[in-house]
Design a protein around this motif. Structure first.
Motif, PDB file in Angstrom:
ATOM      1  N   UNK A 442     -55.292  34.278 -34.422  1.00  0.00           N
ATOM      2  CA  UNK A 442     -53.888  34.629 -34.604  1.00  0.00           C
ATOM      3  C   UNK A 442     -53.402  34.184 -35.989  1.00  0.00           C
ATOM      4  N   UNK A 443     -52.625  35.027 -36.640  1.00  0.00           N
ATOM      5  CA  UNK A 443     -51.990  34.809 -37.951  1.00  0.00           C
ATOM      6  C   UNK A 443     -52.947  34.951 -39.128  1.00  0.00           C
ATOM      7  N   UNK A 444     -54.253  35.088 -38.895  1.00  0.00           N
ATOM      8  CA  UNK A 444     -55.149  35.320 -40.018  1.00  0.00           C
ATOM      9  C   UNK A 444     -54.948  36.745 -40.522  1.00  0.00           C
ATOM     10  N   UNK A 445     -54.876  36.888 -41.825  1.00  0.00           N
ATOM     11  CA  UNK A 445     -54.614  38.197 -42.424  1.00  0.00           C
ATOM     12  C   UNK A 445     -55.878  39.055 -42.344  1.00  0.00           C
ATOM     13  N   UNK A 446     -55.859  40.149 -41.593  1.00  0.00           N
ATOM     14  CA  UNK A 446     -57.062  40.980 -41.487  1.00  0.00           C
ATOM     15  C   UNK A 446     -57.400  41.725 -42.767  1.00  0.00           C
ATOM     16  N   UNK A 447     -56.445  41.775 -43.713  1.00  0.00           N
ATOM     17  CA  UNK A 447     -56.651  42.530 -44.952  1.00  0.00           C
ATOM     18  C   UNK A 447     -57.207  41.694 -46.095  1.00  0.00           C
ATOM     19  N   UNK A 448     -57.154  40.373 -45.976  1.00  0.00           N
ATOM     20  CA  UNK A 448     -57.483  39.520 -47.122  1.00  0.00           C
ATOM     21  C   UNK A 448     -58.620  38.565 -46.781  1.00  0.00           C
ATOM     22  N   UNK A 449     -59.713  38.650 -47.542  1.00  0.00           N
ATOM     23  CA  UNK A 449     -60.787  37.675 -47.395  1.00  0.00           C
ATOM     24  C   UNK A 449     -60.277  36.302 -47.805  1.00  0.00           C
ATOM     25  N   UNK A 450     -60.776  35.232 -47.213  1.00  0.00           N
ATOM     26  CA  UNK A 450     -60.299  33.887 -47.548  1.00  0.00           C
ATOM     27  C   UNK A 450     -60.406  33.598 -49.040  1.00  0.00           C
ATOM     28  N   UNK A 451     -59.333  33.042 -49.602  1.00  0.00           N
ATOM     29  CA  UNK A 451     -59.305  32.697 -51.018  1.00  0.00           C
ATOM     30  C   UNK A 451     -57.941  32.166 -51.397  1.00  0.00           C
TER      31      UNK A 451
END
Length: 603
Positions: A442-451
Motif C-alpha cells: 500500500x502507498x508504493x508508487x507503481x509508476x516509479x522505481x525506488x530512488x
C-alpha cells in the motif's frame, strides 16, 4: 497538473519567474521587477508578490514521504530496524532532549513526524507574519484574494498547531510575530496554554474558516490552485481533532500522570465531547458528500495520476525528479530484493498483529471458527485489502515500472546458496531484509522505481474514508450503534467487497468493529500511533512483544517436506512502555530560555 508545484519551493518560484521574464520581449523584461530580490515593501505590493511569501509557508508542511521514520514505527503495525529512534522508544527509552532534535537515528526523545519545538515556531512565525502583512497592505489586493489568503494562512497555522499539539499537548498561543525590539520580556516569554485552551484555539479557528466560506470546498486535478487549503480540509481537521480530544486519554478529568497545569488533558471530563465530534463529522458528510466520495479503486488512490481525486481532502504536494521536492518513500519500503536486485531498505514490515486484523473474504475475523481460516494456509480467501496492501510469502509482485512480475518469498530456505540476497526473513537483523515475514505494498508508487526524489505521489493527510470512520466512532460513543453508524462504516467496507456488519451489535461490539476497521483501512497512513495514544492502548500494544511469521520446511535440507507456518515473538527488543511516553517531552533548552514553559508529566 499540480496547482502548487512551482510554488512549494521559493527558489523554484523565483527561477520560474526569471525564466518567464526572459521569454518576454526586451522592453517588458527591462520593466519587470526582479522577484528574486523582493524587499519588505515590494513583497506585499501586489497579489503575485504576496503569493511568493504565502507559497513558501506551504513549503513548511513536512514531506512525510521523505522522513526516515514514519509514525507507524511507533506502533504495533510495524516491525522496525534497530538503529531508529523508534527502537529506543520501543524499549521505553524516552527523555527530554537538551535541545530540539528531529534526527531519527538512535534518538531518545520519541516521535516528531517532522516537527520540533524550533521548527514549529518557525512555521508559526511565518503564518503570523503573513497574516499581519496582508492586513497592513489590504488595499493592494482584491477582496476575494485577501479573504482567501487570510483563511489559507489561518488554516495552515491551525494545521501546524494541530500536528504538534497531538504530540506535546498545550502550546503557547501566539497570533502575531514576536519582536524583541519592541516587546517586553513578559510579551516575549509566552507560557504554555492548557490542553483545553490550545484545543479551543485550533478548533475555533477552523470553525471560523468554514463559516466564512471564502475558500474552495475542494480542488480537483488540473484546477488552478490545487494544493491550497480548502473548506473541506478545515472541517475534516476540526472533526478529527474533536474525536482525538474526546477520547479517553484526554477526556477522563484526570491526567494519565499528575498534570496540575492541565497541559495534556481536559481539567474536567465531558461525555458530550463525543457528540460534538459526531456533529462536526456529520456536518462534513451533509455538506460535502458528493463533492467528496470514496474513490472506487482503493489501491490506486495514491497514484500520482489520481491526485486530488474525490476522496482526497488534504494533502501535501510532491514533485517527482526535482531535487528536494520528490519522494523517496519507495526507496525505504517494499520488498528488499525485486527481480533479484537490491532495491529498497526493506523498512516497512507489517507485523503479524496487523495481518491478523484483515478479515476473511466472507467478512468474518480469522478468530471466528466459521471464517474458514487455516493457520497453515493463512493467505487463502482473505479480504481484498489484504492482497492490495500486504506482500506475503509466495505473493505475486508486479508494479508498473517492473518489466516482469516477481514472486516474493520470505520463508527460510536453507537450500538457497546465498540467503542474504533474498527476501527470506532475517531473524538475525544483519541485513536490510525484513524480519516480520511481510512487506508493505500500500502507498508504493507503481509508476516509479525506488530512488531519491523518484516518486511524485502527494502526501495524503486526510481522506473521506477517515471522516466516515470518525463519524461512526463518535456517534457510536455518543448514542450507540444507530443506523447512521452502520451506514458510515458499511460504506467503507462495501468498497472492499466486504459484507455489511451484522445487525444488532451492542455499543461495545460496534466499538470493536470500528476500531478494527480503522486499523485495516488506515494502515500505513500514520494514523495508528494517534489511535493507540488517544484510546490509551499503548501499554497493551507497545508494552508486549510483536510477532513475526516464520516459515520453515519440515525437511530443510532439501525442502521435500511441508512448509510450516509459525507465529513467533520478535527477538530484537525487550518491549516496554512507560506511561510518560503518551506525550513527547519539551526540550530542556526551551525551558531554560523561557521559564514560563513547563515540562510534560513524567519527564
Amino acid at each position: 497538473m499540480k496547482g502548487l508545484i512551482y510554488k512549494i519551493s521559493t527558489i523554484g518560484i523565483c527561477a520560474s519567474l526569471l525564466l518567464g521574464a526572459i521569454s518576454c520581449d526586451t522592453e517588458d523584461f527591462l520593466e519587470n521587477e526582479n522577484k528574486s530580490k523582493l524587499t519588505d515593501a515590494t513583497q506585499w505590493a501586489s497579489e503575485a508578490n504576496a503569493d511568493i511569501f504565502i507559497n513558501d509557508v506551504y513549503s513548511e508542511i513536512p514531506r512525510i514521504c521523505t522522513l526516515a521514520e514514519q509514525l507507524d514505527y511507533y506502533t504495533d503495525d510495524y516491525n522496525i530496524s534497530h538503529y531508529y529512534t523508534a527502537s529506543n522508544w520501543r524499549q521505553g527509552i524516552c527523555q527530554a532532549p537538551s535541545s530540539s532534535n528531529s534526527s531519527p537515528w538512535g534518538g531518545t526523545y520519541g516521535p516528531t513526524n517532522g516537527y520540533t519545538w524550533q521548527t514549529f515556531f518557525v512555521k508559526l512565525r511565518k503564518c503570523n507574519t503573513g497574516l499581519q502583512k496582508l492586513e497592513e497592505n489590504k488595499e493592494n489586493y482584491t477582496e476575494e484574494f485577501y479573504s482567501q489568503r487570510i483563511d489559507e494562512l489561518r488554516f495552515l497555522r491551525a494545521f501546524f498547531y494541530s500536528e504538534y499539539f497531538m504530540h506535546v499537548g498545550g502550546l503557547p498561543i501566539i497570533t502575531e510575530p514576536l519582536d524583541r525590539n519592541i516587546m517586553s520580556e513578559e510579551e516575549l516569554l509566552v507560557p504554555r496554554a492548557t490542553f483545553e485552551e490550545t484545543f479551543n484555539f485550533i478548533t475555533s479557528e477552523l470553525g471560523a474558516i468554514v463559516d466564512a466560506g471564502s475558500l474552495a470546498i475542494k480542488y480537483s486535478n488540473g484546477n488552478n490552485g490545487a494544493g491550497r487549503a480548502t473548506l473541506g480540509a478545515a472541517l475534516a481537521l476540526k472533526g478529527w481533532l474533536e474525536l482525538f480530544a474526546a477520547s479517553p486519554l484526554f477526556n477522563s478529568g484526570a491526567g494519565y500522570l499528575s498534570d496540575p497545569g492541565n497541559f495534556v488533558h481536559f481539567a474536567t471530563a465531558d461525555a458530550g465531547r463525543w457528540a460534538t465530534a459526531a456533529a462536526t463529522n456529520k456536518r462534513f458528510i451533509d455538506l460535502y458528500d458528493g463533492t467528496y466520495d470514496l474513490f472506487d479503486d482503493l489501491p490506486n488512490l495514491w497514484r500520482a495520476s489520481n491526485e486530488y481525486n474525490e476522496e482526497i481532502i488534504w494533502d501535501r504536494q510532491i514533485v517527482a525528479n526535482v531535487g528536494g521536492m520528490g519522494s523517496n518513500y519507495e526507496r525505504r519500503g517494499g520488498p528488499t530484493y525485486v527481480l533479484g536486485n537490491y532495491l529498497t531498505w526493506g523498512n516497512y514490515n507489517p507485523t503479524q498483529e496487523l495481518v491478523d486484523q484483515f478479515a476473511m473474504a466472507n467478512g468474518l475475523p480469522i478468530t471466528d471458527p466459521a471464517s474458514g481460516y487455516d493457520p497453515q494456509n493463512p493467505y487463502e480467501n482473505r479480504e481484498k485489502r489484504f492482497y492490495d496492501f500486504i506482500v506475503y510469502d509466495g505473493a505475486t509482485y508486479k508494479l508498473d515500472w517492473m518489466p516482469t512480475e516477481d514472486i516474493i518469498y520470505t520463508r527460510i530456505d536453507e537450500t538457497y546458496a546465498n540467503p542474504d540476497k533474498t527476501n527470506q526473513i532475517d531473524l538475525a537483523g544483519k541485513t536490510d531484509v525484513g524480519d516480520s515475514g511481510y512487506y508493505q505494498k500500500k502507498r508504493l508508487n507503481p509508476d516509479a522505481a525506488p530512488g531519491n526524489d523518484a516518486s511524485g505521489q502527494n502526501d495524503v493527510f486526510y481522506r473521506y474514508a477517515e471522516v466516515l470512520l470518525n463519524y461512526a466512532e463518535a456517534q457510536n460513543e455518543a448514542v450507540g450503534p444507530d443506523p447512521s453508524v452502520y451506514n458510515a462504516i458499511n460504506r467503507v467496507r462495501d468498497r472492499s467487497d466486504l459484507p455489511d456488519l451484522p445487525a444488532g451489535l451492542s455499543k461495545e461490539e460496534m466499538r470493536t468493529a470500528i476500531h478494527n476497521e480503522r486499523r485495516v483501512e488506515l494502515c500505513f497512513e500514520n494514523k495508528r500511533y494517534f489511535d493507540n495514544k488517544r484510546l490509551m492502548q499503548q501499554e497493551e500494544t507497545m508494552g508486549v512483544p510483536r510477532h513475526n511469521m516464520v516459515i520453515r520446511n519440515s525437511s530443510p535440507a532439501d525442502n521435500s517436506g511441508t512448509w510450516v507456518y509459525s507465529v513467533e515473538e520478535e527477538v530484537k527488543y525487550t518491549a516496554k512502555f512507560e506511561t510518560r511516553q503518551y506525550m513527547s517531552p519539551i526540550p530542556q533548552d526551551v525551558i531554560d530560555q523561557n521559564p514560563n514553559i513547563e515540562q510534560n508529566p513524567g519527564y
